[in-house]
Design a protein around this motif. Structure first.
Motif, mmCIF file in Angstrom:
data_model
loop_
_atom_site.group_PDB
_atom_site.id
_atom_site.type_symbol
_atom_site.label_atom_id
_atom_site.label_comp_id
_atom_site.label_asym_id
_atom_site.label_seq_id
_atom_site.Cartn_x
_atom_site.Cartn_y
_atom_site.Cartn_z
ATOM 1 N N ARG A 130 3.126 -4.431 -2.161
ATOM 2 C CA ARG A 130 4.285 -4.849 -2.943
ATOM 3 C C ARG A 130 3.919 -5.086 -4.406
ATOM 4 O O ARG A 130 4.786 -5.322 -5.222
ATOM 5 C CB ARG A 130 4.848 -6.131 -2.324
ATOM 6 C CG ARG A 130 6.218 -6.552 -2.827
ATOM 7 C CD ARG A 130 7.299 -5.506 -2.618
ATOM 8 N NE ARG A 130 8.622 -6.111 -2.571
ATOM 9 C CZ ARG A 130 9.754 -5.422 -2.563
ATOM 10 N NH1 ARG A 130 9.724 -4.106 -2.593
ATOM 11 N NH2 ARG A 130 10.922 -6.040 -2.504
ATOM 12 N N CYS A 131 2.614 -5.071 -4.728
ATOM 13 C CA CYS A 131 2.199 -5.445 -6.085
ATOM 14 C C CYS A 131 2.014 -4.260 -7.026
ATOM 15 O O CYS A 131 2.317 -4.357 -8.197
ATOM 16 C CB CYS A 131 0.879 -6.197 -6.050
ATOM 17 S SG CYS A 131 0.913 -7.761 -5.182
ATOM 18 N N THR A 132 1.431 -3.179 -6.520
ATOM 19 C CA THR A 132 0.873 -2.188 -7.447
ATOM 20 C C THR A 132 1.773 -0.996 -7.737
ATOM 21 O O THR A 132 1.521 -0.266 -8.693
ATOM 22 C CB THR A 132 -0.425 -1.583 -6.874
ATOM 23 O OG1 THR A 132 -0.088 -0.911 -5.653
ATOM 24 C CG2 THR A 132 -1.458 -2.644 -6.588
ATOM 25 N N GLY A 133 2.777 -0.756 -6.892
ATOM 26 C CA GLY A 133 3.545 0.486 -7.039
ATOM 27 C C GLY A 133 2.720 1.696 -6.613
ATOM 28 O O GLY A 133 3.115 2.831 -6.857
ATOM 29 N N TYR A 134 1.572 1.463 -6.001
ATOM 30 C CA TYR A 134 0.688 2.477 -5.390
ATOM 31 C C TYR A 134 -0.052 3.382 -6.375
ATOM 32 O O TYR A 134 -1.017 4.043 -6.001
ATOM 33 C CB TYR A 134 1.464 3.369 -4.396
ATOM 34 C CG TYR A 134 2.178 2.592 -3.313
ATOM 35 C CD1 TYR A 134 1.468 2.018 -2.256
ATOM 36 C CD2 TYR A 134 3.549 2.394 -3.350
ATOM 37 C CE1 TYR A 134 2.118 1.295 -1.265
ATOM 38 C CE2 TYR A 134 4.208 1.659 -2.357
ATOM 39 C CZ TYR A 134 3.495 1.122 -1.324
ATOM 40 O OH TYR A 134 4.141 0.410 -0.354
#
Ligand code: FES
Ligand code: FES
Lengths: 759, 157
Positions: free
Chosen positions: B136-140
């Motif tokens: 949920r943090c990095t945007g992948y």
């Protein structure tokens, strides 16, 4: 202590570089300890019983069978968390949300809890608790809640903020209003006016780590609490107040936090865990399940927004008017108020009025979610700007540039802006290659802007020079995404030493003074300010010590490149003293060397972003895929640019999920139907493209290094950017978020029908 | 009913007692003391609990503890060779592929399983192989880049 925190424009050596983070190894090896990784000897397993009803009066609770079950050590209800809030409504609401008293207000509202020797027994015990509910009519929809005849949640809720006080109770808890100028006169000058209603559905922050804590209270009234939170000092304050403990006797230690995004700024299960521990006289570990996280923690508001904007033929906005209804769960919040403040903040508005209405509904208590309330308002405003530009035949980018707020503009929510980044992010978008790249079949490009205030607040840090000359920096703001690296960089910069010589840690509540939580993008902004001041205080002492070692006046000692240097011809022969040398001599020159700082960080610079987005819509199914995405945002000064990029990318990804897919779905019965990651689908790796970022640096005049908060703004533009992209691809205006496949398909079909009727 | 299970975790023979309804994730975290695998959902939807069982990537929350009998379990704790980090671990740190890091153990195991089967994956293959792991943090973005960089390094060396 007042200190000079103005921006000086200095050159940087450490700040702006990209070293590895101090917590990296622990996090890739499984060593890092998150909320649920903490265990104490003798701990019990806590579990919470939750209301299956959206609205019910609690007639009685019979816990006797549960108490009799072998292995059960404590069962509690609201009677074990008595009301000590002394008329403080805000605290009472927090208490009532942690453990329902007379009524359960939403599906998932806590009504009782148990502590048992193992999870199995705890689960069994919950089944043995008998709650006698009187089910009441409920309302979960934000518009239905203010329709005639809607069930009123609280008989004593008379809309605050309106004069005279309304005669009837309603679900409108509070009305706020912002603006300036004369809106009617402004609309009279407009050549084109558009009026629309927008809706956005409720979303959850979706942190991957559920809330978790371990609580331990001793018979002497001292307590300890370990948990994942964005603000351990606030947790201490709230828990101590709700349990009637002295604040100093509760020690709260934050663990690593597995995402929060605003959702871990409150207490939920922690007071319950403490009450269980007090009753059982054993440590209690309480971890929420994912189902509980969805049903009982988090969500943002569902909204319904009426908006009207007028422009001249030349594209100048003459007036804006909006009424924003935001659901806030069963308790008063400030969500519509924040929406009303942020709606028009990107633009230079001569005439503007926004009204925010906080609407009570039978859903979980609304909680902050990254730039809380701003994305929904921006969805409405930024969609309208595009539509208006289309009507007058102007490029929407040029129309935004023409109307952008700048230094000296009076913001729509009151204050006058200093130097700000909206204009520069728009200019950068105009120059960006993304803007002119060719589009494929069924693709459209959209853009949108976003604003967030950023917070400052109470902050306190300790910087200790250890005996070998390395430095420990203890901060009181939670590191949610790399702040320890950034703050170590700031300390290294100020002291003139290598980054590796500084170790930054987050202190527990007993090791530092009070700190506000990490919210409002304040972590790095405010703690860096306090770090700079701590380092400067340490340098003052280091200079004194060097002066003593050399036996010369302290005025003749300066601090440069990590060393004390003697100035003046007389002292030419004195070789500089390193930090390590001064530290080694400390026992003989006056003892340990440290710098402390406590401050209220004022002047968090406001933040702006412009996003560009390409989508591809499958006209058969309505499925929409983001195929290219660019974030342009002002960081003031990017301390660690890689982590700034990470914030931009993460916020954009959350916004994309919100725009296309995520929503709370309630049944007729008022129960949440998709309380899990399978049915509440957040973006996965294959849903997204790479997310390009461009960092602008327009220094914040109120911070020594020019730093602004960077964490939140990038969740604001995606809703409208995607809506505008869909509109540009197919000529349909999307007014309801999420723009899920069925909604887009419906819009496409309606547009096709309208077109065929015209033909 | 409690049962004794003999298994191999990260190369060590391990025996544990477990209840019939306990998952492998429960066992690893609560009985064996390996808390690297995380519980994000408990229903197979987030991948935070990913481990490798006899060479196959699984969600430890969907496997019963008793199913580990006689099998080989690899967790994030076994990824590095002593103090020597696995290239995936170094690249994740280098590329800032983690913010909060709660999803990281799962991603590392999933990426390891991917690269074993496909040493030269395209971006799309990486994205689909990691689609069972939520972050949920990095945007992948940085996760995908870290995996690409690791794959390149492993092929080169
Ligand atoms: S905890 Fe196993 S998939 Fe989420
Ligand atoms: S880094 Fe936080 S969930 Fe992935």
């Amino acid at each position: 202590m007042s200190a000079d925190t103005r921006y000086t424009g200095q050159e940087f050596k450490s700040v702006g570089t990209r070293p590895l983070r101090p917590d990296g190894i622990d996090k890739v090896t499984g060593r890092a300890r998150f909320g649920a990784d903490i265990n104490l000897p003798g701990q019990l397993v806590g579990r919470i019983l939750r209301s299956p009803h959206a609205h019910a009066a609690i007639r009685s609770i019979d816990t006797s069978k549960a108490e009799a079950l072998p292995g059960v050590k404590a069962v509690i209800t609201s009677a074990d968390l008595p009301d000590l809030t002394d008329g403080n409504r805000e605290m009472f609401d927090i208490l009532d949300n942690c453990m329902a008293r007379t009524h359960a207000y939403y599906d998932g509202h806590a009504v009782a809890a148990v502590a048992a020797v193992d999870a199995h027994t705890a689960r069994q015990a919950l089944k043995l608790i008998k709650v006698d509910y009187e089910v009441l009519p409920h309302v979960t929809d934000v518009d239905a809640a203010i329709a005639k005849g809607a069930p009123v949640l609280h008989k004593d809720c008379f809309t605050r903020g309106v004069e005279p006080k309304p005669r009837k109770a309603s679900n409108i808890a509070y009305r706020s209003e912002f603006g300036h100028g004369d809106v009617d006169a402004g609309f009279a000058k407009a050549d084109v006016i558009i009026e629309r209603t927008f809706r956005t559905e409720q979303t959850h922050q979706g942190y991957i780590e559920p809330h978790a804590c371990v609580a331990s209270i001793s018979p002497d009234g001292t307590g300890e609490l370990w948990l994942c939170t964005q603000g351990h000092f606030v947790v201490r304050q709230h828990c101590a107040e709700l349990l009637g403990l002295d604040v100093s006797k509760l020690r709260v230690t934050p663990t690593e936090i597995g995402g929060g995004f605003g959702g871990k700024t409150h207490v939920w299960a922690e007071p319950v865990a403490l009450a269980l521990s007090r009753k059982a006289n054993r440590p209690v570990k309480l971890v929420m399940s994912r189902d509980e996280v969805f049903r009982a923690s988090g969500p943002t508001s569902a909204t319904s927004i009426d908006i009207r904007i007028g422009v001249t033929k030349k594209g100048r906005i003459t007036a804006g008017d909006a009424t924003l209804r935001y659901s806030s769960g069963p308790y008063l919040g400030m969500w519509a108020e924040l929406g009303a403040m942020t709606s028009f903040a990107c633009y230079d508005m001569k005439n503007v009025r926004t009204v925010g209405l906080e609407i009570l509904v039978n859903r979980p208590k609304t909680t902050a979610y990254r730039a809380p309330s701003a994305p929904m308002a921006a969805f409405a405003v930024e969609s309208m700007i595009d539509e208006l530009a289309g009507r007058i035949g102007m490029d929407p980018l040029e129309m935004r540039i023409l109307n952008a707020a700048k230094k000296g503009t009076r913001s729509s929510y009151g204050p006058v802006y200093g130097p700000i980044g909206i204009g520069p992010t728009l200019e950068a978008a105009r120059e960006h290659p993304h803007m002119s790249a060719p589009l494929g079949k069924n693709q459209g490009r959209g853009m949108a802007c976003g604003f967030w205030f950023n917070f400052g607040g109470q902050t306190c840090t300790d910087l200790n020079i250890t005996p070998d000359g390395s430095v420990t920096l203890t901060v009181g703001t939670i590191d949610v995404g790399g702040a320890r690296a950034s703050l170590a960089l700031v300390a290294a910069e100020e002291l003139g030493i290598p980054y590796d010589q500084v170790r930054a840690v987050v202190g527990d509540t007993s090791s530092l003074g009070y700190n506000d939580m990490t919210d409002g993008s304040r972590g790095t902004f405010s703690s860096s300010m306090a770090t700079i001041m701590s380092a400067r205080n340490a340098i003052t002492i280091l200079r004194q010590r060097a002066a003593r070692m050399w036996d010369i006046p302290v005025a003749k000692v300066i601090w440069e490149a990590g060393c004390a240097k003697a100035v003046g011809k007389k002292y030419d022969n004195l070789a500089p003293l390193t930090l390590a040398e001064i530290a080694a001599a400390a026992p003989k020159t006056g003892g340990p060397i440290a710098g402390h700082n406590e401050l209220v960080a004022d002047g968090a610079g406001v933040s702006f972003a412009t996003h560009i987005c390409d989508v591809e819509v499958d006209p058969e199914t309505g499925r929409t895929q983001v195929v290219r995405y660019t974030v342009i945002q002002d960081a003031g000064k990017a301390v660690h640019p890689t982590y700034v990029e990470g914030q931009y990318q993460g916020g954009a990804a959350q916004g994309i999920g919100w725009a296309l897919n995520e929503e709370y779905i309630y049944g007729e019965d008022g129960r949440l139907q998709n309380a899990g990651f399978l049915d509440y689908r957040i973006p996965v790796c294959s849903d997204l493209p790479m997310i390009d970022t461009q960092i602008l640096e327009i220094p914040n005049p109120n911070h020594p290094y020019g730093i602004r908060g960077v964490g939140e703004t990038s969740i604001v533009p995606p809703l409208a950017a995607i809506g505008n992209a869909v509109s540009n691809a197919f000529g349909v205006r999307m007014t309801h978020v999420p723009m899920s496949a069925p909604r887009i398909l419906k819009a496409l079909e309606e547009a096709a029908r309208d077109a065929s009727e015209v033909a | 009913m409690t049962q004794l299970v003999n298994t191999n975790i990260n190369g060590d023979a391990v025996g544990f007692n477990c209840e019939t309804d306990e998952t492998l994730l429960d066992v690893l975290r609560n009985r064996v003391g390996l808390t690297g695998a995380k519980e994000g959902c408990g229903t197979g939807d987030c991948g935070a609990c990913s481990v490798i069982l006899d060479g196959t990537l699984v969600c430890a929350c969907l496997v019963l503890g008793m199913e580990a009998e006689g099998r080989k379990v690899e967790t994030v704790e076994g990824l590095s060779d002593g103090a020597e980090l696995h290239p995936l671990q170094s690249k994740f740190i280098e590329h800032a592929a983690l913010q909060c890091g709660i999803c990281t153990p799962g991603f590392l195991m999933a990426a390891k399983a991917l690269l074993k089967n496909n040493p030269d994956p395209t971006e799309e293959e990486i994205r689909y192989a990691l689609a069972g792991n939520l972050c949920r943090c990095t945007g992948y973005d940085k996760i995908v880049r870290a995996v690409q960089a690791t794959a390149a390094e492993l092929r080169g060396g």
